[in-house]
Design a protein around this motif. Structure first.
Motif, PDB file in Angstrom:
ATOM      1  N   GLU A  16      59.907  48.397  39.114  1.00  0.00           N
ATOM      2  CA  GLU A  16      59.297  47.906  40.349  1.00  0.00           C
ATOM      3  C   GLU A  16      57.780  48.038  40.274  1.00  0.00           C
ATOM      4  O   GLU A  16      57.257  49.111  39.934  1.00  0.00           O
ATOM      5  CB  GLU A  16      59.839  48.688  41.547  1.00  0.00           C
ATOM      6  CG  GLU A  16      61.335  48.461  41.773  1.00  0.00           C
ATOM      7  CD  GLU A  16      61.844  49.180  43.011  1.00  0.00           C
ATOM      8  OE1 GLU A  16      61.182  50.152  43.422  1.00  0.00           O
ATOM      9  OE2 GLU A  16      62.872  48.764  43.556  1.00  0.00           O
ATOM     10  N   ILE A  17      57.098  46.931  40.575  1.00  0.00           N
ATOM     11  CA  ILE A  17      55.639  46.915  40.559  1.00  0.00           C
ATOM     12  C   ILE A  17      55.132  46.993  41.988  1.00  0.00           C
ATOM     13  O   ILE A  17      55.347  46.091  42.797  1.00  0.00           O
ATOM     14  CB  ILE A  17      55.101  45.638  39.884  1.00  0.00           C
ATOM     15  CG1 ILE A  17      55.514  45.600  38.415  1.00  0.00           C
ATOM     16  CG2 ILE A  17      53.586  45.565  40.007  1.00  0.00           C
ATOM     17  CD1 ILE A  17      55.022  44.362  37.683  1.00  0.00           C
ATOM     18  N   GLY A  18      54.510  48.098  42.308  1.00  0.00           N
ATOM     19  CA  GLY A  18      53.876  48.275  43.606  1.00  0.00           C
ATOM     20  C   GLY A  18      52.384  48.485  43.418  1.00  0.00           C
ATOM     21  O   GLY A  18      51.852  48.337  42.320  1.00  0.00           O
ATOM     22  N   LEU A  19      51.705  48.859  44.488  1.00  0.00           N
ATOM     23  CA  LEU A  19      50.261  49.066  44.399  1.00  0.00           C
ATOM     24  C   LEU A  19      49.909  50.226  43.481  1.00  0.00           C
ATOM     25  O   LEU A  19      48.811  50.285  42.927  1.00  0.00           O
ATOM     26  CB  LEU A  19      49.691  49.313  45.799  1.00  0.00           C
ATOM     27  CG  LEU A  19      49.731  48.108  46.753  1.00  0.00           C
ATOM     28  CD1 LEU A  19      49.187  48.509  48.117  1.00  0.00           C
ATOM     29  CD2 LEU A  19      48.924  46.945  46.179  1.00  0.00           C
ATOM     30  N   SER A  20      50.834  51.179  43.317  1.00  0.00           N
ATOM     31  CA  SER A  20      50.556  52.355  42.476  1.00  0.00           C
ATOM     32  C   SER A  20      51.063  52.188  41.048  1.00  0.00           C
ATOM     33  O   SER A  20      51.008  53.134  40.269  1.00  0.00           O
ATOM     34  CB  SER A  20      51.209  53.587  43.103  1.00  0.00           C
ATOM     35  OG  SER A  20      52.617  53.428  43.181  1.00  0.00           O
ATOM     36  N   TYR A  21      51.547  50.989  40.679  1.00  0.00           N
ATOM     37  CA  TYR A  21      52.117  50.787  39.335  1.00  0.00           C
ATOM     38  C   TYR A  21      51.040  50.956  38.261  1.00  0.00           C
ATOM     39  O   TYR A  21      49.995  50.325  38.311  1.00  0.00           O
ATOM     40  CB  TYR A  21      52.722  49.385  39.247  1.00  0.00           C
ATOM     41  CG  TYR A  21      53.266  49.035  37.876  1.00  0.00           C
ATOM     42  CD1 TYR A  21      54.467  49.571  37.434  1.00  0.00           C
ATOM     43  CD2 TYR A  21      52.563  48.169  37.041  1.00  0.00           C
ATOM     44  CE1 TYR A  21      54.970  49.251  36.181  1.00  0.00           C
ATOM     45  CE2 TYR A  21      53.059  47.839  35.792  1.00  0.00           C
ATOM     46  CZ  TYR A  21      54.262  48.384  35.368  1.00  0.00           C
ATOM     47  OH  TYR A  21      54.747  48.055  34.119  1.00  0.00           O
ATOM     48  N   ARG A  22      51.323  51.833  37.303  1.00  0.00           N
ATOM     49  CA  ARG A  22      50.403  52.065  36.176  1.00  0.00           C
ATOM     50  C   ARG A  22      51.123  51.937  34.849  1.00  0.00           C
ATOM     51  O   ARG A  22      50.707  52.539  33.853  1.00  0.00           O
ATOM     52  CB  ARG A  22      49.785  53.469  36.288  1.00  0.00           C
ATOM     53  CG  ARG A  22      48.920  53.686  37.519  1.00  0.00           C
ATOM     54  CD  ARG A  22      47.645  52.865  37.482  1.00  0.00           C
ATOM     55  NE  ARG A  22      46.803  53.106  38.643  1.00  0.00           N
ATOM     56  CZ  ARG A  22      46.910  52.482  39.804  1.00  0.00           C
ATOM     57  NH1 ARG A  22      47.852  51.556  39.958  1.00  0.00           N
ATOM     58  NH2 ARG A  22      46.116  52.769  40.812  1.00  0.00           N
ATOM     59  N   GLY A  23      52.202  51.171  34.825  1.00  0.00           N
ATOM     60  CA  GLY A  23      53.005  51.055  33.618  1.00  0.00           C
ATOM     61  C   GLY A  23      54.272  51.888  33.752  1.00  0.00           C
ATOM     62  O   GLY A  23      54.376  52.744  34.636  1.00  0.00           O
ATOM     63  N   ASP A  24      55.236  51.638  32.880  1.00  0.00           N
ATOM     64  CA  ASP A  24      56.505  52.362  32.949  1.00  0.00           C
ATOM     65  C   ASP A  24      57.105  52.445  31.549  1.00  0.00           C
ATOM     66  O   ASP A  24      56.668  51.747  30.628  1.00  0.00           O
ATOM     67  CB  ASP A  24      57.474  51.642  33.899  1.00  0.00           C
ATOM     68  CG  ASP A  24      58.479  52.589  34.529  1.00  0.00           C
ATOM     69  OD1 ASP A  24      58.671  53.694  33.975  1.00  0.00           O
ATOM     70  OD2 ASP A  24      59.063  52.227  35.556  1.00  0.00           O
ATOM     71  N   PRO A  27      50.483  48.400  32.184  1.00  0.00           N
ATOM     72  CA  PRO A  27      50.034  47.912  33.496  1.00  0.00           C
ATOM     73  C   PRO A  27      49.895  46.388  33.534  1.00  0.00           C
ATOM     74  O   PRO A  27      50.009  45.785  34.595  1.00  0.00           O
ATOM     75  CB  PRO A  27      48.675  48.611  33.666  1.00  0.00           C
ATOM     76  CG  PRO A  27      48.787  49.848  32.846  1.00  0.00           C
ATOM     77  CD  PRO A  27      49.609  49.466  31.658  1.00  0.00           C
ATOM     78  N   ALA A  28      49.651  45.775  32.369  1.00  0.00           N
ATOM     79  CA  ALA A  28      49.479  44.319  32.328  1.00  0.00           C
ATOM     80  C   ALA A  28      50.796  43.564  32.421  1.00  0.00           C
ATOM     81  O   ALA A  28      50.805  42.334  32.557  1.00  0.00           O
ATOM     82  CB  ALA A  28      48.759  43.919  31.028  1.00  0.00           C
ATOM     83  N   ALA A  29      51.932  44.270  32.352  1.00  0.00           N
ATOM     84  CA  ALA A  29      53.237  43.604  32.446  1.00  0.00           C
ATOM     85  C   ALA A  29      53.380  42.927  33.808  1.00  0.00           C
ATOM     86  O   ALA A  29      52.967  43.468  34.827  1.00  0.00           O
ATOM     87  CB  ALA A  29      54.361  44.617  32.241  1.00  0.00           C
ATOM     88  N   THR A  30      53.966  41.748  33.816  1.00  0.00           N
ATOM     89  CA  THR A  30      54.097  40.984  35.058  1.00  0.00           C
ATOM     90  C   THR A  30      55.559  40.793  35.422  1.00  0.00           C
ATOM     91  O   THR A  30      56.466  41.079  34.640  1.00  0.00           O
ATOM     92  CB  THR A  30      53.420  39.611  34.919  1.00  0.00           C
ATOM     93  OG1 THR A  30      54.024  38.905  33.822  1.00  0.00           O
ATOM     94  CG2 THR A  30      51.930  39.764  34.662  1.00  0.00           C
ATOM     95  N   GLU A  31      55.757  40.274  36.622  1.00  0.00           N
ATOM     96  CA  GLU A  31      57.099  40.060  37.149  1.00  0.00           C
ATOM     97  C   GLU A  31      57.882  39.094  36.274  1.00  0.00           C
ATOM     98  O   GLU A  31      57.338  38.109  35.786  1.00  0.00           O
ATOM     99  CB  GLU A  31      56.982  39.492  38.573  1.00  0.00           C
ATOM    100  CG  GLU A  31      58.211  39.615  39.410  1.00  0.00           C
ATOM    101  CD  GLU A  31      57.935  39.197  40.851  1.00  0.00           C
ATOM    102  OE1 GLU A  31      58.562  39.764  41.749  1.00  0.00           O
ATOM    103  OE2 GLU A  31      57.074  38.318  41.067  1.00  0.00           O
ATOM    104  N   GLY A  32      59.177  39.369  36.083  1.00  0.00           N
ATOM    105  CA  GLY A  32      60.002  38.455  35.305  1.00  0.00           C
ATOM    106  C   GLY A  32      61.132  39.180  34.602  1.00  0.00           C
ATOM    107  O   GLY A  32      61.359  40.372  34.800  1.00  0.00           O
ATOM    108  N   THR A  33      61.844  38.419  33.762  1.00  0.00           N
ATOM    109  CA  THR A  33      62.970  38.965  33.005  1.00  0.00           C
ATOM    110  C   THR A  33      62.560  39.200  31.561  1.00  0.00           C
ATOM    111  O   THR A  33      61.902  38.352  30.949  1.00  0.00           O
ATOM    112  CB  THR A  33      64.169  38.002  33.047  1.00  0.00           C
ATOM    113  OG1 THR A  33      64.547  37.781  34.413  1.00  0.00           O
ATOM    114  CG2 THR A  33      65.352  38.572  32.296  1.00  0.00           C
ATOM    115  N   TYR A  34      62.947  40.338  31.029  1.00  0.00           N
ATOM    116  CA  TYR A  34      62.656  40.705  29.643  1.00  0.00           C
ATOM    117  C   TYR A  34      63.980  41.028  28.947  1.00  0.00           C
ATOM    118  O   TYR A  34      64.853  41.647  29.559  1.00  0.00           O
ATOM    119  CB  TYR A  34      61.725  41.919  29.586  1.00  0.00           C
ATOM    120  CG  TYR A  34      60.367  41.670  30.211  1.00  0.00           C
ATOM    121  CD1 TYR A  34      59.243  41.474  29.412  1.00  0.00           C
ATOM    122  CD2 TYR A  34      60.210  41.618  31.586  1.00  0.00           C
ATOM    123  CE1 TYR A  34      58.000  41.237  29.979  1.00  0.00           C
ATOM    124  CE2 TYR A  34      58.972  41.375  32.163  1.00  0.00           C
ATOM    125  CZ  TYR A  34      57.873  41.189  31.354  1.00  0.00           C
ATOM    126  OH  TYR A  34      56.642  40.942  31.924  1.00  0.00           O
TER     127      TYR A  34
END
Length: 265
Positions: free
Chosen positions: A42-50, A191-198
């Motif tokens: 989940e990418i929120g405002l605090s997302y810094r990578g996972d 952090p540069a990862a964007t919404e979508g399917t991988y």
């Protein structure tokens, strides 16, 4: 305990599935059973990578392993080529690059050239040469030259690697194999990862031949205010524009009030 539970789950799944096979291209292979620590980022405002850890069961004990992470979506990007103009070093041409995946990572139990032939690697799109094969160039400005494709390809790989969106890691310590069958590794979503399917595909090779294959899907999704802003900008652009103006005016009035208040001291 959690790792042990996942490993037991994978082993149990293997017993239930038996020798279920899947097709890669026209050839049917044994299935590489895998389980991910989670399938949703989940990418929120605090997302810094996972980071997601994968556990798997190699169907052929001792077979070499190659795991590939790719984004379902492709990306169109513009890259500039610099050259000397008189005494200056400046941009002399620009290309639009298409056909390449947004993210492309590989983990292998040893160097790819020691696992499979260049022909098999290209057929299965394992390695950066597959990216070169898929890459399409469209000249936007300037004059094309024969060496441009190589320059653009190297520039693309460097930009992607710097953003941690591309890499090829052939370190046994990163792809741990226990007793020739159970394996574990992890992929970082930057952090540069964007919404979508991988998709995460696991390949097992024995004597250079593909003997096993498996696949996991990972979803990256925006949530909270991040999701609301994206949805509103795409589906209600007029309202979003008005909202931006109101926020900007509010911020301006707030800054003016603070400085005016400070001026009385």
């Amino acid at each position: 305990m959690r790792r042990l539970a996942i490993l037991l789950a994978v082993a149990g799944w293997a017993l239930l599935a038996g020798s279920e096979a899947v097709a890669v291209g026209e050839t049917v292979k044994e299935k590489v059973l895998t389980a991910a620590s989670k399938n949703l980022v989940e990418i929120g405002l605090s997302y810094r990578g996972d980071q997601i850890t994968f556990f798997g069961l190699n169907p052929v004990p001792g077979a070499d392993l190659v795991v590939r992470l790719t984004a379902a979506k492709e990306e169109d990007i513009k890259l500039s080529v610099k050259g000397r103009v008189g005494p200056f070093w400046m941009t002399v041409k620009q290309y639009e690059v298409s056909g390449v995946p947004f993210m492309y990572k590989i983990h292998a139990s040893k160097p790819l050239e020691q696992i499979l032939s260049p022909e098999t690697a290209r057929e299965l799109e394992l390695g950066y040469e597959a990216i070169r094969d898929r890459m399409k160039l469209h000249l936007i400005r300037g004059e094309a030259a024969a060496e441009d494709a190589d320059k653009v390809f190297k520039g693309l790989i460097k930009i992607k690697e710097d953003a941690n969106l591309y890499n090829i890691v052939t370190d046994p310590a990163r792809l741990e194999v226990k007793e020739g069958r159970l394996f574990k590794h992890y992929f970082r979503f930057p952090p540069a990862a964007t919404e979508g399917t991988y998709q995460v595909e696991s390949f097992a090779f024995q004597n250079g031949e593909l003997v096993g294959y498996g696949k996991d899907l990972i979803e990256i999704r925006k949530v909270g205010l991040e999701h609301w802003l994206t949805y509103t900008s795409q589906n209600h652009p007029i309202f979003f524009g008005i909202l931006c103006v109101v926020v900007a005016m509010g911020a301006g009035l707030g800054v003016g009030f603070i400085f005016r208040k400070g001026g009385h001291h």
